[in-house]
Design an enzyme around this catalytic site. Structure first.
Site, PDB file in Angstrom:
ATOM      1  N   HIS A   1       0.846  -1.198   0.000  1.00 36.79           N
ATOM      2  CA  HIS A   1       0.000   0.000   0.000  1.00 36.79           C
ATOM      3  C   HIS A   1       0.881   1.246   0.000  1.00 36.79           C
ATOM      4  CE1 HIS A   1      -4.195  -1.535   1.304  1.00 36.79           C
ATOM      5  NE2 HIS A   1      -3.549  -2.474   0.640  1.00 36.79           N
TER       6      HIS A   1
ATOM      7  N   TYR B   1      -9.120   5.547   7.472  1.00 36.73           N
ATOM      8  CA  TYR B   1      -9.274   5.843   8.896  1.00 36.73           C
ATOM      9  C   TYR B   1     -10.300   6.977   8.996  1.00 36.73           C
ATOM     10  CZ  TYR B   1      -4.941   3.269   9.982  1.00 36.73           C
ATOM     11  OH  TYR B   1      -3.991   2.296  10.132  1.00 36.73           O
TER      12      TYR B   1
END
Ligand code: FAD
Ligand code: DHB
Length: 399
Positions: free
Chosen positions: A72, A201
């Protein structure tokens, strides 16, 4: 029975250390209270720093990680439904993280153990440490009703937060620093594709949420819940509705719902025990420190601890010098405290505290706005998230 290093706990810290020592020709024995299926079945960490990946590569244990791990280059932050991206690679001269579950790491560590002659005693009950402040410590345990004892030169306490190793140190010689957070994370695993190709998030009026994954077809999601929350009060539909509300419309539009096959609540805590050593006992990983999971640092700190500890034990084995062992605690704690700070900061930025006022929520939103608009602020977040260097200066050049 005799060994050079007795390792207590076969979690990531204990097993990585065992592989490192064995490869250097140092004899060790791992004692684990549970069975292999239990340790491997625990659903926990998902994000590996490059330092952790490199450790596994150097041990020749990263073939499957290279095939199945998901690199990622960034992640998103959502604040009350509006998203912005943290370009990890762009902000850190190319560093990235790898999504590969702790369960998979454990499987790789265990699978390779027998062929390398690594001894792991599972179902070791009543593990006890003896004479740790002498030059001849030992560890005893019982298994199948029989008592055993191994004499050793050193003991590595890798038995997690609730283990017996730290408890064997007299309270008068350690300092403990602790904060328990007034909430937990409810996590689910579901066999559905992730709602985004990167993690999200989310800080929302209703609380924190996190969209993560284990593969292209398996999702891992978390939501902040009260500490006294009954898991029965969270049927799947309620969890999905809450995720949709907190992650925001972009994520919701792509979120595939499905039955969860794992659901549990984990409390959040910041904790450090100093020093990480007493006599011949060295603590590593969760046995010495805990971070709240926001920022994914726990397993990665366990990895850097055992790398420092293995280096010190190998130096001692080669040269007889104790100086690296004497420096272990200080070296490990320098990295630990920075990760503690980062995890604490990221938790405060993204969670709703029961006592927080409208002022504090407004300040969170202002900080999010600042992050979204400032390369300097995003760089500070990115370089902590990908993992601080094991030693010395940061070398990335912010773009
Ligand atoms: P543990 O994994 O706790 O292993 C300790 C071992 O010792 C266990 O197997 C235990 O059974 C054994 N043991 C305990 N007592 C005894 C005894 N008396 N005798 C013998 N053996 C004993 N970290 C990250 O880096 N990234 C993440 O994304 C992340 N996400 C997380 C999400 C959740 C929900 C949770 C709960 C944690 C997460 N973590 C994450 C943290 C990470 O899982 C831990 O930091 C990591 O497992 C620490 O490894 P360890 O080997 O030190 O301890
Ligand atoms: C995961 C856990 C974390 O604590 C985190 O910060 C990111 C991902 C996970 O389990 O996938």
């Amino acid at each position: 029975m005799k060994t050079q290093v007795a390792i207590i706990g076969a979690g990531p810290a204990g097993m990585m250390l065992a592989h490192m020592l064995k490869r250097a020709g140092i004899d060790c024995l791992v004692l684990e209270r549970r069975d292999r299926a239990y340790v491997e079945g625990r659903v926990r960490a998902g994000v590996l720093e490059q330092t952790t990946v490199s450790i596994l590569e150097n041990l020749g244990l990263a073939d499957r990680l290279k095939r199945e791990g998901l690199p990622h280059d960034g992640f998103s932050i959502s604040c009350d439904g509006k998203q912005f991206r943290i370009d990890l690679a762009g902000l850190t001269s190319g560093s990235r993280v790898t999504v590969y579950g702790q369960q998979e790491v454990m499987k790789d560590l265990f699978d390779a153990a027998p062929a390398r002659g690594l001894d792991v005693v599972f179902d070791a009950e009543n593990v006890a440490l003896h004479d740790i402040d002498s030059s001849s410590p030992s560890v005893s345990w019982t298994k199948d009703g029989r008592s055993h004892r191994v004499a050793c030169a050193f003991i590595a306490g890798c038995d997690g937060y609730h283990g017996v190793s730290r408890a064997a140190i007299p309270a008068t010689v350690i300092s403990e620093h602790e904060k328990a957070y007034p909430f937990g994370w409810l996590g689910i695993l579901a066999e559905v594709p992730p709602c985004s190709h990167e993690l999200i998030y989310a800080s929302h009026e209703r609380g924190f949420a996190l969209a993560s994954m284990r593969s292209q077809s398996r999702s891992r999601y978390y939501i902040q819940v009260g500490l006294d929350e009954d898991i029965e009060a969270w049927p799947d539909d309620r969890v999905w509705d809450e995720l949709a509300a907190r992650l925001g419309p972009d994520a919701d539009a792509h979120m595939k719902r499905g039955p969860s096959f794992e659901k549990s609540v984990a409390p959040l805590r910041s904790y450090v025990c100093e020093p990480m050593r007493y006599g011949r006992l060295f603590l590593a990983g969760d046995a010495a420190h805990i971070v709240p999971p926001t920022g994914a640092k726990g397993l990665n700190l366990a990895s850097s601890d055992v790398l420092f500890l293995a280096e010190a034990l190998i130096t001692h084995n080669k040269t007889g010098s104790t100086s690296a062992l004497d420096e272990y605690s200080q070296r490990a704690l320098a990295r630990v405290w920075k990760a503690e700070r980062f995890s604490w900061w990221f938790t405060h930025l993204t969670h709703r505290f029961p006592t927080s006022t409208s002022l504090e929520r407004k300040l969170q939103i202002a900080e999010m706005d600042y992050l979204a608009g400032s390369v300097a602020a995003r760089t500070a977040l990115a370089e902590n998230y990908v993992g601080l260097p094991l030693a010395g200066e940061l070398h990335h050049r912010p773009r």
